[in-house]
Design a protein around this motif. Structure first.
Motif, PDB file in Angstrom:
ATOM      1  N   HIS A 179     -34.428  -4.033 -46.782  1.00 62.57           N
ATOM      2  CA  HIS A 179     -33.541  -5.118 -47.204  1.00 62.57           C
ATOM      3  C   HIS A 179     -33.986  -5.690 -48.555  1.00 62.57           C
ATOM      4  O   HIS A 179     -33.155  -5.932 -49.431  1.00 62.57           O
ATOM      5  N   ARG A 180     -35.294  -5.884 -48.736  1.00 61.45           N
ATOM      6  CA  ARG A 180     -35.788  -6.462 -49.990  1.00 61.45           C
ATOM      7  C   ARG A 180     -35.521  -5.548 -51.182  1.00 61.45           C
ATOM      8  O   ARG A 180     -35.394  -6.015 -52.309  1.00 61.45           O
ATOM      9  N   THR A 183     -29.468  -4.144 -52.811  1.00 62.63           N
ATOM     10  CA  THR A 183     -28.679  -5.071 -53.621  1.00 62.63           C
ATOM     11  C   THR A 183     -28.303  -6.324 -52.828  1.00 62.63           C
ATOM     12  O   THR A 183     -27.746  -7.269 -53.395  1.00 62.63           O
ATOM     13  N   ARG A 184     -28.608  -6.336 -51.533  1.00 63.14           N
ATOM     14  CA  ARG A 184     -28.315  -7.483 -50.673  1.00 63.14           C
ATOM     15  C   ARG A 184     -29.531  -8.387 -50.479  1.00 63.14           C
ATOM     16  O   ARG A 184     -29.524  -9.266 -49.610  1.00 63.14           O
ATOM     17  N   ALA A 185     -30.574  -8.174 -51.265  1.00 60.80           N
ATOM     18  CA  ALA A 185     -31.827  -8.883 -51.043  1.00 60.80           C
ATOM     19  C   ALA A 185     -31.681 -10.403 -51.116  1.00 60.80           C
ATOM     20  O   ALA A 185     -32.417 -11.140 -50.453  1.00 60.80           O
ATOM     21  N   ALA A 186     -30.730 -10.888 -51.914  1.00 62.74           N
ATOM     22  CA  ALA A 186     -30.548 -12.337 -52.041  1.00 62.74           C
ATOM     23  C   ALA A 186     -29.756 -12.931 -50.885  1.00 62.74           C
ATOM     24  O   ALA A 186     -29.655 -14.153 -50.766  1.00 62.74           O
ATOM     25  N   ARG A 187     -29.205 -12.084 -50.031  1.00 64.13           N
ATOM     26  CA  ARG A 187     -28.420 -12.536 -48.886  1.00 64.13           C
ATOM     27  C   ARG A 187     -29.265 -12.460 -47.619  1.00 64.13           C
ATOM     28  O   ARG A 187     -30.386 -11.957 -47.627  1.00 64.13           O
ATOM     29  N   GLY A 231     -25.219  -9.645 -46.311  1.00 66.12           N
ATOM     30  CA  GLY A 231     -26.614  -9.273 -46.137  1.00 66.12           C
ATOM     31  C   GLY A 231     -26.796  -8.114 -45.174  1.00 66.12           C
ATOM     32  O   GLY A 231     -25.963  -7.213 -45.102  1.00 66.12           O
TER      33      GLY A 231
END
Length: 504
Positions: A179-180, A183-187, A231
């Motif tokens: 996940h980190r 491209t969804r790391a901020a979600r 996310g």
């Protein structure tokens, strides 16, 4: 100059920087292939194709990627199992735009276009950066380093992922690293243990509910999928999902819509799914306990984490990490004999068992902080079990990447709870082998070899029966008494042929 998007050349003069390449996941595994320098690239099972996918679901000449002035397109060549772009099936000779990141299904194989330096080029380049191993992961063994190197390919992709492996191998840590790196790391990254919740409660947690949907639903509540919009959702122990819930989950994945309990209004969600299980899903599908269509939707990539006994270079660094956490700043030392014992043991409970053993050893060592083999309390018979992997082939001898393990001593904060595991063979200090009662010495059955193993299994079975009797058959409470997870307890119950308590 040909373009495949507005920012990058299809084949620039610096192909190692902005080169387009295909990531293909099929029955043969996962590959990253630089897009051949041609206006038309054929894809299929036949060896004369530009890109060969060795998968029976792929036709001999399945599809073609076309490089045109406006970008990349894909054309179906009359395939038997269709070419799907974004879920839409193409007819024979039909073309569709192929933007970066769009998922294409070629039969049961999946692929997508990425831009940048292919992983193979990075690995061969002397100046290439090391694999993106997160700081929270303890990865020293070459096998694990190669798996974490795959994160450079898997993490940025839009595909769902299934992580397989024995219990306690670090599947959740790998999922978080994925996940980190996405491209969804901020979600949000939200986790749900599918084995810990009953069917109705699980559906409420996943899909949410409206006010009055069931007794106790005093207000509307968004589900996990809604909360994770944009996310990643981590479905731990996905093999334990009830079959009814699997059907509803399939709809969410296919259509990107979730319907709360007590509602008829669908809500759009954009979620990436990472599932993990220690079960054999192929066997579960054959036994009609897991839907094959759900498995194919989740299984964009499949990653199998090896057990700790097959990654022995990680044992001492992991031990140092767990001791640093448990020591809470207190000094400690570990003898060479103890380190050898740690590396020799088979670790049936994997990393989770290692953590519990080290925390208990620190308690038994007392104020001196010198950990001897006697403090580890590892059954000698289990070290013989480690030979079963040696019989299957030699240990991995690939030289590791330069990560210094360091000495097995030091300090760190904060401490962690110290819960002795049932699988460690000895009960907690102050508890007799029979369970509750007056304090007594730790259980230490006589004998060695197969006799010791049989006695250990007999003792474990006795402890399970007593814990179940003490908790009136409540498996969750019995697991707490034994100091293990509920899933570990269920596995032990099945292994020893103990009748599962009926729900009351």
């Amino acid at each position: 100059m040909r373009k495949f998007d507005e920012t990058a050349d299809v084949h620039s003069k610096r192909p190692d920087v902005r080169e387009p390449w295909l990531v293909i996941s099929s029955a043969a595994g996962v590959r990253a292939i630089p897009l051949p320098r041609a206006n038309r690239v054929t894809i299929g099972r036949m060896h004369t194709c530009d890109i060969v996918i060795d998968d029976e679901s792929v036709s001999r000449q399945h599809a073609a990627v076309i490089v045109g002035p406006q970008g990349l397109t894909i054309e179906d060549l009359g395939s038997r199992n269709k070419t799907r772009v974004g879920g839409r099936a193409l007819g024979r000779g039909e073309t569709a735009a192929l933007p970066v990141g769009a998922v294409v299904e070629v039969g049961y194989a999946t692929m997508f276009v990425q831009v940048g330096r292919p992983p193979s080029a990075r690995a061969s380049s002397p100046s290439a950066d090391p694999p993106s191993i997160p700081s929270t992961a303890i990865v020293h063994d070459p096998t694990m380093q190669r798996l974490y190197a795959l994160l450079d390919v898997i993490a940025p992709s839009p595909l769902n992922v299934v992580i397989l492996g024995e219990t306690g191998t670090g599947k959740e840590v790998f999922a978080e690293a994925m996940h980190r790196g996405s491209t969804r790391a901020a979600r949000p990254f939200l986790k749900v243990n599918c084995a810990a919740l009953s069917g109705s409660l699980l559906e409420s947690e996943l899909f949410g509910h409206e006010k009055g949907a069931f007794t106790g639903a005093l207000g509307a509540k968004p589900g996990l999928f809604e909360a994770a919009d944009g996310g990643t959702v981590f479905l731990d122990e996905v093999g334990e999902l009830p079959i009814e819930t699997q059907a509803k989950l399939l709809r969410v994945i296919e259509y990107g819509e979730v319907i709360r309990l007590g509602s008829v209004q669908p809500r759009r969600v954009d979620v990436r799914y990472v599932a993990a299980t220690n079960r054999d899903l192929d066997h579960a599908i054959a036994a009609n306990r897991f839907r094959s269509d759900l498995f194919f939707r989740l299984n964009g990539f499949s990653v199998t984490l090896p057990p700790l006994r097959k990654r022995r270079k990680d044992i001492v660094p992991l031990a140092r990490h767990f001791l640093d956490r448990a020591a809470c700043g207190r000094p400690y030392t570990v003898t060479g004999e103890s380190q050898a014992a740690l590396e020799r043991y088979a670790w049936p409970g994997n990393v989770r068992e290692l953590k519990n053993v080290l925390e208990r050893a620190l308690v038994l060592a007392g104020a001196a902080g010198r950990i001897e083999p006697m403090h580890l309390q590892l059954p000698e018979a289990s070290s013989v079990d480690s030979g079963r992997d040696a019989a299957n082939g030699p240990a991995d001898t690939v030289p590791p990447m330069p990560y210094a393990a360091g000495p097995l001593h030091g300090t760190w904060t904060p401490g962690a709870a110290m819960t002795p595991p049932m699988a460690a063979m000895t009960p907690p200090m102050g508890v007799t082998a029979a369970g509750a009662g007056a304090p007594g010495p730790p259980f230490a059955p006589p004998g060695s070899g197969n006799d010791l193993k049989a006695q250990r299994e007999s003792w474990e079975k006795q402890q399970i029966l007593q814990a179940l009797e003490k908790t009136s058959g409540n498996q969750k409470e019995a697991a707490k008494v034994l100091g293990v997870s509920r899933r570990t307890l269920i596995n032990k119950i099945e292994a020893y042929g103990i009748a599962r308590p009926r729900k009351r």
